[in-house]
Write an enzyme that holds these catalytic residues in place. Structure first.
Site, PDB file in Angstrom:
ATOM      1  N   CYS A 153       0.800  -1.234   0.000  1.00 30.61           N
ATOM      2  CA  CYS A 153       0.000   0.000   0.000  1.00 30.61           C
ATOM      3  C   CYS A 153       0.830   1.280   0.000  1.00 30.61           C
ATOM      4  O   CYS A 153       0.763   2.051  -0.949  1.00 30.61           O
ATOM      5  CB  CYS A 153      -0.908   0.005   1.233  1.00 30.61           C
ATOM      6  SG  CYS A 153      -2.137  -1.285   1.187  1.00 30.61           S
TER       7      CYS A 153
HETATM    8  N1  LIG Z   1      -2.960  -5.882   1.702  1.00 33.05           N
HETATM    9  C1  LIG Z   1      -3.312  -4.846   2.436  1.00 33.05           C
HETATM   10  O1  LIG Z   1      -2.861  -4.703   3.553  1.00 33.05           O
HETATM   11  C2  LIG Z   1      -4.321  -3.821   1.911  1.00 33.05           C
HETATM   12  C3  LIG Z   1      -4.862  -2.902   2.823  1.00 33.05           C
HETATM   13  C4  LIG Z   1      -5.790  -1.990   2.362  1.00 33.05           C
HETATM   14  C5  LIG Z   1      -6.144  -1.962   1.013  1.00 33.05           C
HETATM   15  N2  LIG Z   1      -5.576  -2.843   0.143  1.00 33.05           N
HETATM   16  C6  LIG Z   1      -6.016  -2.794  -1.262  1.00 33.05           C
HETATM   17  O2  LIG Z   1      -6.948  -3.836  -1.492  1.00 33.05           O
HETATM   18  C7  LIG Z   1      -6.816  -4.338  -2.826  1.00 33.05           C
HETATM   19  C8  LIG Z   1      -6.552  -5.828  -2.813  1.00 33.05           C
HETATM   20  O3  LIG Z   1      -5.313  -6.041  -2.177  1.00 33.05           O
HETATM   21  P1  LIG Z   1      -4.890  -7.443  -1.549  1.00 33.05           P
HETATM   22  O4  LIG Z   1      -3.689  -7.150  -0.713  1.00 33.05           O
HETATM   23  O5  LIG Z   1      -6.056  -8.113  -0.943  1.00 33.05           O
HETATM   24  O6  LIG Z   1      -4.455  -8.224  -2.880  1.00 33.05           O
HETATM   25  P2  LIG Z   1      -4.103  -9.780  -3.010  1.00 33.05           P
HETATM   26  O7  LIG Z   1      -3.147  -9.877  -4.133  1.00 33.05           O
HETATM   27  O8  LIG Z   1      -3.758 -10.343  -1.674  1.00 33.05           O
HETATM   28  O9  LIG Z   1      -5.483 -10.456  -3.430  1.00 33.05           O
HETATM   29  C9  LIG Z   1      -6.156 -10.159  -4.595  1.00 33.05           C
HETATM   30  C10 LIG Z   1      -6.836 -11.424  -5.101  1.00 33.05           C
HETATM   31  O10 LIG Z   1      -7.614 -11.044  -6.248  1.00 33.05           O
HETATM   32  C11 LIG Z   1      -7.555 -12.103  -7.190  1.00 33.05           C
HETATM   33  N3  LIG Z   1      -7.947 -11.572  -8.483  1.00 33.05           N
HETATM   34  C12 LIG Z   1      -7.234 -10.805  -9.345  1.00 33.05           C
HETATM   35  N4  LIG Z   1      -7.981 -10.474 -10.411  1.00 33.05           N
HETATM   36  C13 LIG Z   1      -9.206 -11.027 -10.241  1.00 33.05           C
HETATM   37  C14 LIG Z   1     -10.404 -11.038 -10.989  1.00 33.05           C
HETATM   38  N5  LIG Z   1     -10.520 -10.377 -12.137  1.00 33.05           N
HETATM   39  N6  LIG Z   1     -11.446 -11.725 -10.500  1.00 33.05           N
HETATM   40  C15 LIG Z   1     -11.357 -12.397  -9.345  1.00 33.05           C
HETATM   41  N7  LIG Z   1     -10.246 -12.428  -8.577  1.00 33.05           N
HETATM   42  C16 LIG Z   1      -9.179 -11.739  -9.009  1.00 33.05           C
HETATM   43  C17 LIG Z   1      -6.132 -12.593  -7.089  1.00 33.05           C
HETATM   44  O11 LIG Z   1      -5.991 -13.915  -7.583  1.00 33.05           O
HETATM   45  C18 LIG Z   1      -5.870 -12.506  -5.565  1.00 33.05           C
HETATM   46  O12 LIG Z   1      -6.174 -13.717  -4.895  1.00 33.05           O
HETATM   47  C19 LIG Z   1      -5.705  -3.514  -3.462  1.00 33.05           C
HETATM   48  O13 LIG Z   1      -6.272  -2.431  -4.144  1.00 33.05           O
HETATM   49  C20 LIG Z   1      -4.921  -3.016  -2.270  1.00 33.05           C
HETATM   50  O14 LIG Z   1      -4.242  -1.806  -2.570  1.00 33.05           O
HETATM   51  C21 LIG Z   1      -4.696  -3.799   0.573  1.00 33.05           C
END
Ligand SMILES: NC(=O)c1ccc[n+]([C@@H]2O[C@H](COP(=O)([O-])OP(=O)(O)OC[C@H]3O[C@@H](n4cnc5c(N)ncnc54)[C@H](O)[C@@H]3O)[C@@H](O)[C@H]2O)c1
Length: 430
Positions: free
Chosen positions: A265
């Site tokens: 992030c």
């Molecule tokens: N990780 C954190 O601490 C955090 C905190 C706040 C916000 N965010 C935000 O949340 C969002 C997700 O982050 P994350 O860390 O959970 O990502 P991540 O990579 O852990 O998980 C995302 C998941 O989405 C799946 N995916 C990708 N494209 C897809 C599609 N078209 N259809 C279905 N599934 C799909 C992937 O296979 C993966 O399992 C990002 O925008 C991130 O910036 C993350």
């Protein structure tokens, strides 16, 4: 059974954000269908297991037994959901522009199943305007009208991996809709799952709230890193200064220096705003400056390694360097954007023989780096010409590390010290 028992929530993307939300919703009595394009994620969840450190497998197992959660890669089933939450990645492209391709792909799938009465919520962090400019046209192309036939909101996720106090359920949730009716529908849904909901007037306000929060961290980390570089030149111990400043009961918030920014992030999200503002001919100066300082920190750490070796009349080329911790922060196994990887690459480029030890990261499989974590034995510590603390995992025995190593660079102020104020505080031994 709660009043949510007839609601079906679809979560698109079962990662660090989507899976905790799925559990929170399932435990509140919502029927959850998790959608993920990665078949192994689907298999793990359906087997009642967990691939996310903060989500206990026992929670998934229980929800599977209760029939509250299932996972699938079949996007056509999105039409079965009353509410869809989109939690897909939002990385930067190689040229550091927003890569909204995952949001686009997810929106396309959602549009195919869109039906009257559905609530769609984007949770992925992104630049202000994404929900209105990217999702809305694609969803309205179905002929359905926002605020009347379906509702569309943005609600940022604030999950802090590894935080024992604040989790999805008790962290206040900001939400803004395209129309007032959209916000009201979003508030009504999340209110039953989470402790505190904070409605704002638009999707843009909700999108920008998240970017402000993360820019605040990136800029303050940049400020404290630069102050650390200044203190180093002045021969002042930066950690002594921070601890003293932190005794002020008002008007100061503690940030600590380190090897650079890490995680999915903080190093990325502010650049979404920079990109958006470039399109409006505005330069986001604080963001650029903080990014510049933070991304120089791995070079500073390598300089400290060089200095520690120099004191032994050794060069980096051929030196045995042991890195302690490669995860981007304490007690988690996430190496995304970890500054440790930059330190590792820089040392390898300079000819060092680098090993690492991290109980949370048994192996590293980056494009150019394939390494196994070594066990942190007395022998491994005493064999190294210099050790570098890059992640302050609580399981490391810092007293023993300090005793065993020949030289120690500590980028986290983790090792014990009784000589506060001694200056040159990054090299604590050697
Ligand atoms: N990780 C954190 O601490 C955090 C905190 C706040 C916000 N965010 C935000 O949340 C969002 C997700 O982050 P994350 O860390 O959970 O990502 P991540 O990579 O852990 O998980 C995302 C998941 O989405 C799946 N995916 C990708 N494209 C897809 C599609 N078209 N259809 C279905 N599934 C799909 C992937 O296979 C993966 O399992 C990002 O925008 C991130 O910036 C993350």
């Amino acid at each position: 059974m709660t009043e949510h028992s007839s609601t079906t929530l679809g979560i698109v993307g079962l990662g660090y954000v989507g899976l905790p939300l799925a559990v929170e919703a399932g435990q509140a009595g919502v029927n959850v269908i998790g959608f993920d394009v990665n078949p192994s994620v689907v298999d793990i969840v359906n087997a009642g297991e967990s691939h996310i450190q903060d989500v206990p497998a026992s929670d998934i197992e229980k929800l599977r037994e209760d029939g509250r959660i299932e996972a699938t890669s079949d996007m056509t089933r999105l039409g079965e959901c009353d509410v869809v939450s989109i939690c897909v990645p939002t990385p930067l492209s190689k040229t550091r522009d927003p890569d909204v391709s995952y949001i686009l792909a997810a929106t396309e799938s959602v549009a195919e199943g869109l039906h009257s009465g559905q609530l769609i919520v984007l949770e992925s962090t992104t630049y202000p305007g994404t929900t209105r400019e990217v999702l809305l046209p694609a969803l309205e192309a179905t002929g359905l009208k926002v605020g009347e036939d379906f509702h569309l909101c943005f609600s940022p996720e604030r999950v802090d991996p590894g935080n024992p106090t604040w989790h999805t359920g008790n962290t206040p949730k900001v939400i803004g809709g395209i129309t007032e009716a959209c916000t009201a529908a979003g508030v009504e849904f999340y209110d039953k799952l989470l402790d505190t909901i904070v409605p704002v007037s638009s999707t843009e306000a909700a999108e920008m709230t998240k970017i402000l929060e993360n820019t605040f961290r990136a800029v303050n980390i940049g400020l404290v890193n630069e102050t650390a570089l200044i203190a180093e030149r002045l021969g002042v111990d930066i950690w002594e200064v921070i601890e003293a400043a932190d005794t002020k009961p008002f008007g100061f918030m503690k940030f600590t220096p380190g090897p650079g920014l890490g995680g999915h992030c903080i190093p990325i999200d502010p650049h979404y705003l920079s990109w958006k503002m470039r399109t409006l001919n505005y330069k986001t100066r604080f963001i650029e400056l903080a990014s510049e300082i933070n991304s120089e920190m791995p070079y500073f750490v390598v300089d400290k390694v060089r200095e520690a070796l120099n004191r032994q009349k050794k060069s980096v080329n051929g030196a045995r360097v042991l890195l302690l911790g490669v995860a981007y922060k304490r007690d988690i196994g996430d190496v995304r954007e970890s500054p440790a990887l930059d330190v590792l690459r820089l040392l390898i480029e300079d000819g060092a023989e680098v090993a690492y030890s991290d109980p949370f990261v048994p192996s590293l499989h980056e494009e150019d780096l394939i390494l196994e974590s070594v066990e942190l034995t007395d022998e491994a510590l005493s064999d190294a010409d210099v050790a570098v603390i890059l992640t302050d995992h609580s399981g490391f025995d810092y007293v023993s590390i300090l005793q065993q190593v020949r030289a120690l660079v500590d980028t986290r102020h983790a090792s014990p010290r009784d000589d506060l104020g001694a200056g040159h505080s990054w090299i604590v031994k050697g």
